[in-house]
Every structure is written in C-alpha cells, then in structure tokens.
Design a protein around this motif. Structure first.
Motif, mmCIF file in Angstrom:
data_model
loop_
_atom_site.group_PDB
_atom_site.id
_atom_site.type_symbol
_atom_site.label_atom_id
_atom_site.label_comp_id
_atom_site.label_asym_id
_atom_site.label_seq_id
_atom_site.Cartn_x
_atom_site.Cartn_y
_atom_site.Cartn_z
ATOM 1 N N ARG A 4 4.998 -42.068 34.207
ATOM 2 C CA ARG A 4 5.456 -41.304 35.367
ATOM 3 C C ARG A 4 6.442 -42.107 36.201
ATOM 4 N NH1 ARG A 4 0.655 -39.510 38.986
ATOM 5 N NH2 ARG A 4 0.476 -37.964 37.318
ATOM 6 N N ASP A 5 7.496 -41.439 36.609
ATOM 7 C CA ASP A 5 8.467 -42.027 37.540
ATOM 8 C C ASP A 5 8.288 -41.324 38.887
ATOM 9 O OD1 ASP A 5 10.832 -42.541 39.089
ATOM 10 O OD2 ASP A 5 11.853 -43.157 37.250
ATOM 11 N N ARG A 6 7.680 -42.033 39.842
ATOM 12 C CA ARG A 6 7.409 -41.414 41.141
ATOM 13 C C ARG A 6 8.688 -41.097 41.894
ATOM 14 N NH1 ARG A 6 4.329 -45.863 40.966
ATOM 15 N NH2 ARG A 6 5.564 -46.870 42.605
ATOM 16 N N THR B 118 9.214 -37.252 37.637
ATOM 17 C CA THR B 118 9.173 -36.810 36.251
ATOM 18 C C THR B 118 8.153 -37.658 35.496
ATOM 19 O OG1 THR B 118 10.933 -38.344 35.599
ATOM 20 C CG2 THR B 118 11.593 -36.118 36.273
ATOM 21 N N GLN B 119 7.765 -37.169 34.323
ATOM 22 C CA GLN B 119 6.861 -37.951 33.497
ATOM 23 C C GLN B 119 7.024 -37.562 32.031
ATOM 24 O OE1 GLN B 119 2.930 -37.276 35.044
ATOM 25 N NE2 GLN B 119 2.852 -35.138 34.424
ATOM 26 N N ILE C 287 1.584 -45.562 34.631
ATOM 27 C CA ILE C 287 1.162 -45.103 33.311
ATOM 28 C C ILE C 287 -0.289 -44.659 33.430
ATOM 29 C CG2 ILE C 287 0.742 -45.750 30.909
ATOM 30 C CD1 ILE C 287 2.969 -47.841 31.223
ATOM 31 N N ILE C 288 -0.582 -43.448 32.986
ATOM 32 C CA ILE C 288 -1.928 -42.892 33.128
ATOM 33 C C ILE C 288 -2.385 -42.302 31.803
ATOM 34 C CG2 ILE C 288 -3.385 -41.258 34.389
ATOM 35 C CD1 ILE C 288 -1.210 -41.255 36.593
ATOM 36 N N ALA C 289 -3.583 -42.674 31.392
ATOM 37 C CA ALA C 289 -4.216 -42.075 30.212
ATOM 38 C C ALA C 289 -5.498 -41.407 30.667
ATOM 39 C CB ALA C 289 -4.511 -43.136 29.157
ATOM 40 N N THR D 79 1.371 -30.630 37.719
ATOM 41 C CA THR D 79 1.937 -29.660 38.654
ATOM 42 C C THR D 79 3.122 -30.200 39.426
ATOM 43 O OG1 THR D 79 -0.258 -28.642 38.931
ATOM 44 C CG2 THR D 79 1.425 -28.138 40.611
ATOM 45 N N ASN D 80 2.955 -31.402 39.983
ATOM 46 C CA ASN D 80 4.002 -31.964 40.837
ATOM 47 C C ASN D 80 5.002 -32.839 40.091
ATOM 48 O OD1 ASN D 80 2.884 -30.826 43.224
ATOM 49 N ND2 ASN D 80 1.328 -32.422 43.229
ATOM 50 N N TYR D 81 4.750 -33.051 38.807
ATOM 51 C CA TYR D 81 5.660 -33.867 38.006
ATOM 52 C C TYR D 81 6.145 -33.055 36.814
ATOM 53 C CZ TYR D 81 4.182 -37.951 40.646
ATOM 54 O OH TYR D 81 3.940 -38.850 41.662
#
Length: 254
Positions: free
Chosen positions: A140-142, A146-147, A130-132, A246-248
């Motif tokens: 985010r699910d690594r 996806t996120q 989880i990022i704020a 970009t990657n998620y």
C-alpha cells in the motif's frame, strides 16, 4: 510503487520505486495500535538493540539447485532447528533495517500473527505499508492511496507465516549451511509464469532466533530484511491485519 515490494518483490515479479534514506537511530521497539510502546519483557532478545548491520549475500554466489540435492545429518539437524523455531512462534514484533537491490537502506516496524498475518510499516517519509491478512498480501502507498494485491500463497512470506512448518518436507530447500554466527537455509521456488525466486533465512547459531531474510527475485536482485528488538510475547490487535479495499484503489495494469 514497486521498490518497496522489497520483501515481496520476488513474490510477484514486481518492481518498485526506491525510497532511499539515511537510517536514523531506531525507536526502542514498535508502538502498539494504541500508541503505547510494545517493548519490554521481550521473550526473544531482551534489552533494546541498536540497528544491525545486514549481511548482504554475495551477488556472485551460485547456490546449487537440483532436485537430487542431498544433505548430511548435520545439515538436516540445522534445518530442523530452524523449522522448530519458526513453528514455535505465534506472534512476533520488532524493528527492521532493509537493504534494497540498489544498496539503499530503509527501516521500520513489523508485526506477525500466525498463521498468515503480517504488517510492515516503513518509517516516514516512506509511505509504504505491507499487509497480509491470511490469504492476500497488499503493498500500500498511503500517499497515492493505492495498493497492489497478491495471493499470499504465491509469496515467499508464506513460509515465515505458516503456523507449523518442516522446511525439509514442506519447501524446496537447496542449501543449508552454518558458521559461528548463523544457520542459513535457502529455499527455492520455480513458478511457470514468474520464474525462479529464492528465500534465504538466517537465524543465530547461538540463540536460535531470527536475524534476517533475503529475497532473490527472478531477475536475480536481492532485498535483505534484518530484524532486531524482537518480542514474541505481545498480543496483537486483529484489526491491524485487515486489508482496506474501500479507501485504497488497485492500480490499473500498465
């Protein structure tokens, strides 16, 4: 991926898959982005602690909710103490034990940089972060790459991440209580599209330090996040709070 929305569940009326696992013996403290330990010299709790036993709120509790709620001088002083503590923090790192609505336990590390920035990393095999970043919050699910993205302003976490806060003035406090162990402050939010959610903050009655918080989502489900091995002295890398768009990918509705 909604079970790991955990601390964010009520924030966006989402649900996630529960990643139940046995809580192992914790690491001494979170690791820095360079791989080095970020423990030592803790300004908050001192020696490394073992995982706490989270205090689970009574699901049958009926917290008063009224715009006419009043508090005596003692309650106001207790809320002011919690406000002063939260406002004094600029950075905070530590370990956590989380208890989901189904009783499952997970653990990991968290990092806070005020105002508005936070990173929560769950221990493997849980793939959730989880990022704020100050304006947005992502779950985010690594594993799936996806996120889910939410406005930070619509999540209860913004109260924890505010640079300065006066709980009595800046939030809708509906309950303040204290015993020999904890000072507890309950905040309620009502949103037309989401419903009513609550955030219960608990700090130590003796040391005045953050112990745990519980988020109650609009469906009445609780997720409790107990913290320990706290350190408020470390300078954190700003890059750890950057959201990768970009990657998620963002999951499609439905």
């Amino acid at each position: 991926m909604a079970g790991m929305l955990v601390i964010t569940a009520s924030m966006a009326a989402a649900s996630t898959t529960s990643f139940a696992q046995t809580v192992p013996v914790p690491k001494p403290a979170p690791k820095g982005r360079d791989g080095g330990q970020m423990s030592g010299g803790s300004a908050t709790t001192g020696a490394t602690q073992t995982p706490p036993n989270p205090i689970i709120p009574d699901p049958r509790r009926n917290v008063p909710s009224s715009i006419f709620q009043t508090f005596d001088d003692k309650q106001k002083a207790q809320a002011a103490r919690v406000s002063a503590y939260l406002s004094s923090l600029q950075t905070l790192i530590g370990n956590f034990v989380q208890v989901g609505p189904d009783g499952s336990k997970t653990q990991g590390d968290f990092y806070i940089q005020k105002p508005g920035k936070m990173r929560v990393e769950y221990d493997p095999p849980n793939p959730i972060d989880i990022i704020a970043d100050g304006s947005s919050l992502v779950v985010r699910d690594r594993k799936l790459a996806t996120q889910d993205v939410y406005p930070l302003s619509q999540t209860p976490l913004r109260f924890l991440l505010s640079d300065r806060i006066d709980l009595m003035k800046d939030t809708n406090v509906i309950n303040v209580s204290a015993d020999d162990l904890f000072i507890s402050v309950t905040i309620e939010e009502k949103q037309a599209l989401i419903g009513t959610s609550r955030l219960l903050l608990m700090v130590g009655a003796k040391d005045g330090q953050l112990k745990q918080w519980t988020v109650t989502d609009p469906q009445g489900y609780d997720t409790t996040f107990a913290v320990y091995n706290l350190d408020s002295t470390k300078k954190l890398d700003p890059n750890m709070f950057k959201i990768d768009f970009t990657n998620y990918s963002v999951p499609s509705p439905g």
